[in-house]
Design a protein around this motif. Sequence first.
Motif, PDB file in Angstrom:
ATOM      1  N   LEU A   1       0.832  -1.204   0.000  1.00 44.45           N
ATOM      2  CA  LEU A   1       0.000   0.000   0.000  1.00 44.45           C
ATOM      3  C   LEU A   1       0.864   1.251   0.000  1.00 44.45           C
ATOM      4  CD1 LEU A   1      -2.700   1.440   0.113  1.00 44.45           C
ATOM      5  CD2 LEU A   1      -2.724   1.076   2.594  1.00 44.45           C
ATOM      6  N   ALA A   2       1.938   1.244   0.754  1.00 41.45           N
ATOM      7  CA  ALA A   2       2.844   2.400   0.769  1.00 41.45           C
ATOM      8  C   ALA A   2       3.417   2.654  -0.623  1.00 41.45           C
ATOM      9  CB  ALA A   2       3.964   2.172   1.782  1.00 41.45           C
ATOM     10  N   ASP A   3       3.787   1.595  -1.321  1.00 39.41           N
ATOM     11  CA  ASP A   3       4.321   1.751  -2.677  1.00 39.41           C
ATOM     12  C   ASP A   3       3.263   2.311  -3.625  1.00 39.41           C
ATOM     13  OD1 ASP A   3       6.757   0.758  -1.844  1.00 39.41           O
ATOM     14  OD2 ASP A   3       6.386  -1.276  -2.597  1.00 39.41           O
ATOM     15  N   ALA A   4       2.029   1.813  -3.508  1.00 44.18           N
ATOM     16  CA  ALA A   4       0.954   2.286  -4.390  1.00 44.18           C
ATOM     17  C   ALA A   4       0.648   3.761  -4.128  1.00 44.18           C
ATOM     18  CB  ALA A   4      -0.299   1.437  -4.183  1.00 44.18           C
ATOM     19  N   LEU A   5       0.667   4.167  -2.872  1.00 43.42           N
ATOM     20  CA  LEU A   5       0.435   5.573  -2.537  1.00 43.42           C
ATOM     21  C   LEU A   5       1.554   6.457  -3.070  1.00 43.42           C
ATOM     22  CD1 LEU A   5      -0.817   5.075   1.118  1.00 43.42           C
ATOM     23  CD2 LEU A   5      -2.170   6.070  -0.744  1.00 43.42           C
ATOM     24  N   THR A   6       2.778   5.972  -2.996  1.00 40.25           N
ATOM     25  CA  THR A   6       3.913   6.732  -3.541  1.00 40.25           C
ATOM     26  C   THR A   6       3.736   6.945  -5.035  1.00 40.25           C
ATOM     27  OG1 THR A   6       5.439   5.938  -1.847  1.00 40.25           O
ATOM     28  CG2 THR A   6       6.409   6.725  -3.892  1.00 40.25           C
ATOM     29  N   ASP A   7       3.365   5.879  -5.744  1.00 39.33           N
ATOM     30  CA  ASP A   7       3.169   5.983  -7.192  1.00 39.33           C
ATOM     31  C   ASP A   7       2.062   6.983  -7.522  1.00 39.33           C
ATOM     32  OD1 ASP A   7       5.114   4.067  -7.503  1.00 39.33           O
ATOM     33  OD2 ASP A   7       3.719   2.417  -7.865  1.00 39.33           O
ATOM     34  N   ALA A   8       0.944   6.889  -6.817  1.00 34.69           N
ATOM     35  CA  ALA A   8      -0.187   7.776  -7.084  1.00 34.69           C
ATOM     36  C   ALA A   8       0.164   9.219  -6.732  1.00 34.69           C
ATOM     37  CB  ALA A   8      -1.410   7.328  -6.295  1.00 34.69           C
ATOM     38  N   GLY A   9       0.933   9.403  -5.675  1.00 34.01           N
ATOM     39  CA  GLY A   9       1.308  10.746  -5.275  1.00 34.01           C
ATOM     40  C   GLY A   9       2.189  11.442  -6.295  1.00 34.01           C
ATOM     41  N   LYS A  10       3.013  10.683  -6.984  1.00 34.64           N
ATOM     42  CA  LYS A  10       3.924  11.256  -7.980  1.00 34.64           C
ATOM     43  C   LYS A  10       3.281  11.429  -9.353  1.00 34.64           C
ATOM     44  CE  LYS A  10       8.147   9.287  -5.951  1.00 34.64           C
ATOM     45  NZ  LYS A  10       9.243   8.305  -6.159  1.00 34.64           N
ATOM     46  N   ASP A  11       2.169  10.762  -9.584  1.00 33.19           N
ATOM     47  CA  ASP A  11       1.543  10.730 -10.906  1.00 33.19           C
ATOM     48  C   ASP A  11       0.719  11.996 -11.121  1.00 33.19           C
ATOM     49  OD1 ASP A  11       0.064  10.169 -13.217  1.00 33.19           O
ATOM     50  OD2 ASP A  11      -0.097   8.040 -12.724  1.00 33.19           O
TER      51      ASP A  11
END
Length: 244
Positions: free
Chosen positions: A34-44
């Motif tokens: 979940l932390a990785d998915a949030l990081t990806d979404a935050g940068k997109d």
Amino acid sequence: MTLIARTRDRAVETLSLDSPHNRNALSAALVGELADALTDAGKDTGVRAIVLTHTGNTFSAGADLKDPPPPEALVALLRQIIELPKPVVARVTGHVRAGGLGLLAACDIAAAATDATFAFTEVRIGVAPAVISLPLLPRTNPRALARHYLTGERFDAAQAQATGLLTTCADDVDTALGPILDGLRRSAPDALAETKRLLTARVLEAFDRDAADLTALSARLFSSPQAREGMTAFLERRDPAWVV
């Protein structure tokens, strides 16, 4: 096996906790993914807002007692949601227990179906809602929260909204979320980020002030004899020894 499902619709990224076999318990693996998915979404730059939801009938059952994340990892995840420069909206159509309520409190907006249920079950297995208090205490009604914290009782969506855990509850949660998500889509990205910063300032003060102490408290309680008895009783589906 992927534990977080991702979809996107008109700049809203939906992240679904997808571990129904253990009721989306917060395992070390799920927290990391979940932390990785949030990081990806935050940068997109194509993502305006994030919906955090679930598969199965449970949003999250709390910490996975067989593979729990370190307290520091859960603190980091909760802080990540709060600091993310994009609004995070919780969508709940099932049950939420213990650590799952920390995820709910970290989100900027939370909506649930009226038949969803909630409970802080920590005291019933010999621990306390320590780490999840970081986002919970600044955002909820202290008197209402005290009963839920101290008794471990199950409560409904209307009570959760009155406590401050939910923004709204409705028979059809997606209908309730429609105008909220449309409003986020109409909002300027930089303005959303700065407005969220205003709203989360006091919550982050609690993290800065209390995270180390509450992490230590969580680790101490989880290694205590009462916690060992409580967790064993839970897994064996019996009352712990202290029940009178």
